[in-house]
Design a protein around this motif. Structure first.
Motif, mmCIF file in Angstrom:
data_model
loop_
_atom_site.group_PDB
_atom_site.id
_atom_site.type_symbol
_atom_site.label_atom_id
_atom_site.label_comp_id
_atom_site.label_asym_id
_atom_site.label_seq_id
_atom_site.Cartn_x
_atom_site.Cartn_y
_atom_site.Cartn_z
ATOM 1 N N ARG A 58 0.837 -1.204 0.000
ATOM 2 C CA ARG A 58 0.000 0.000 0.000
ATOM 3 C C ARG A 58 0.873 1.256 0.000
ATOM 4 O O ARG A 58 0.607 2.216 -0.721
ATOM 5 C CB ARG A 58 -0.935 -0.034 1.208
ATOM 6 N N LEU A 59 1.949 1.233 0.789
ATOM 7 C CA LEU A 59 2.873 2.366 0.809
ATOM 8 C C LEU A 59 3.584 2.529 -0.530
ATOM 9 O O LEU A 59 3.807 3.651 -0.980
ATOM 10 C CB LEU A 59 3.887 2.206 1.936
ATOM 11 N N GLN A 60 3.937 1.425 -1.163
ATOM 12 C CA GLN A 60 4.536 1.498 -2.498
ATOM 13 C C GLN A 60 3.585 2.203 -3.461
ATOM 14 O O GLN A 60 4.006 3.070 -4.225
ATOM 15 C CB GLN A 60 4.809 0.095 -3.049
ATOM 16 N N ILE A 69 7.246 8.111 -7.212
ATOM 17 C CA ILE A 69 8.382 7.230 -6.908
ATOM 18 C C ILE A 69 7.966 5.786 -7.161
ATOM 19 O O ILE A 69 7.031 5.283 -6.553
ATOM 20 C CB ILE A 69 8.836 7.389 -5.448
ATOM 21 N N ARG A 70 8.678 5.133 -8.076
ATOM 22 C CA ARG A 70 8.437 3.710 -8.338
ATOM 23 C C ARG A 70 9.484 2.901 -7.595
ATOM 24 O O ARG A 70 10.674 3.091 -7.788
ATOM 25 C CB ARG A 70 8.534 3.400 -9.826
ATOM 26 N N MET A 71 8.998 1.997 -6.747
ATOM 27 C CA MET A 71 9.882 1.182 -5.929
ATOM 28 C C MET A 71 9.583 -0.286 -6.192
ATOM 29 O O MET A 71 8.420 -0.683 -6.254
ATOM 30 C CB MET A 71 9.661 1.518 -4.449
ATOM 31 N N HIS A 72 10.635 -1.078 -6.354
ATOM 32 C CA HIS A 72 10.493 -2.511 -6.585
ATOM 33 C C HIS A 72 11.187 -3.247 -5.445
ATOM 34 O O HIS A 72 12.343 -2.977 -5.138
ATOM 35 C CB HIS A 72 11.122 -2.909 -7.916
ATOM 36 N N ILE A 73 10.462 -4.183 -4.833
ATOM 37 C CA ILE A 73 11.008 -4.979 -3.740
ATOM 38 C C ILE A 73 10.818 -6.439 -4.113
ATOM 39 O O ILE A 73 9.704 -6.881 -4.379
ATOM 40 C CB ILE A 73 10.283 -4.676 -2.413
ATOM 41 N N GLY A 85 19.681 -9.527 1.385
ATOM 42 C CA GLY A 85 19.415 -10.335 0.206
ATOM 43 C C GLY A 85 18.134 -9.936 -0.512
ATOM 44 O O GLY A 85 17.860 -10.404 -1.612
ATOM 45 N N ILE A 86 17.359 -9.084 0.101
ATOM 46 C CA ILE A 86 16.133 -8.590 -0.529
ATOM 47 C C ILE A 86 16.491 -7.316 -1.280
ATOM 48 O O ILE A 86 17.025 -6.371 -0.706
ATOM 49 C CB ILE A 86 15.035 -8.349 0.521
ATOM 50 N N ALA A 87 16.208 -7.310 -2.571
ATOM 51 C CA ALA A 87 16.548 -6.168 -3.424
ATOM 52 C C ALA A 87 15.442 -5.120 -3.339
ATOM 53 O O ALA A 87 14.286 -5.405 -3.641
ATOM 54 C CB ALA A 87 16.735 -6.622 -4.866
ATOM 55 N N ILE A 88 15.816 -3.932 -2.929
ATOM 56 C CA ILE A 88 14.892 -2.800 -2.868
ATOM 57 C C ILE A 88 15.459 -1.759 -3.820
ATOM 58 O O ILE A 88 16.524 -1.210 -3.580
ATOM 59 C CB ILE A 88 14.770 -2.236 -1.446
ATOM 60 N N ARG A 89 14.750 -1.530 -4.913
ATOM 61 C CA ARG A 89 15.276 -0.654 -5.955
ATOM 62 C C ARG A 89 14.277 0.451 -6.259
ATOM 63 O O ARG A 89 13.084 0.202 -6.434
ATOM 64 C CB ARG A 89 15.542 -1.472 -7.217
ATOM 65 N N LEU A 90 14.781 1.678 -6.300
ATOM 66 C CA LEU A 90 13.970 2.828 -6.705
ATOM 67 C C LEU A 90 14.340 3.148 -8.148
ATOM 68 O O LEU A 90 15.526 3.232 -8.483
ATOM 69 C CB LEU A 90 14.253 4.040 -5.821
ATOM 70 N N GLU A 91 13.343 3.306 -8.985
ATOM 71 C CA GLU A 91 13.629 3.672 -10.373
ATOM 72 C C GLU A 91 14.216 5.080 -10.409
ATOM 73 O O GLU A 91 13.830 5.934 -9.600
ATOM 74 C CB GLU A 91 12.363 3.611 -11.219
#
Length: 132
Positions: A58-60, A69-73, A85-91
């Motif tokens: 929901r926060l994403q 802000i596009r965020m991929h987790i 080990g969890i990839a958190i990437r902001l475009e």
């Protein structure tokens, strides 16, 4: 008479690579400028308080709707042994400061470390536990 919301102050020259000057072009998405330093602190505190995977998702969605802000987790490419080990990437996004791009994933990792069941749900959502 409508008052404009406060906008983020520009970074000192040479201190950031956010390319804020490109936001002055007509038609540029300036929503990111609404993230003032005070609002950024509130956002980081909120990210550290997530209590479920649904809350994180929901926060994403709200980050995208309100600030663009596009965020991929997702789990990283290798074995996930810790929260690193969890990839958190902001475009990449024009106007998003370097420090903010580092602070958002750090806040999420702190929340995942405090509530590991969220990380397990995230791994399960990506079918990493399908063979167990």
């Amino acid at each position: 008479m409508t008052s404009l919301p406060p906008l983020r102050h520009p970074c000192p020259p040479g201190a950031c690579d956010c390319q804020r000057e490109l936001l002055e072009a007509p038609g540029a998405d300036t929503r990111i400028l609404l993230l003032t330093r005070q609002e950024e602190q509130r956002l980081l505190e909120r990210l550290e308080r997530i209590d479920s995977l649904a809350d994180l998702e929901r926060l994403q969605q709200r980050l995208f709707e309100q600030l663009g802000i596009r965020m991929h987790i997702a789990p990283g490419h290798g074995e996930v042994r810790s929260m690193r080990g969890i990839a958190i990437r902001l475009e990449p996004q024009i106007g998003l400061c370097r420090k903010t791009r580092q602070a958002i994933p750090a806040a999420i990792r702190r929340a995942l470390e405090r509530r590991p069941e969220i990380a397990w749900r995230l791994l399960d959502a990506h079918d990493l536990f399908r063979d167990c």
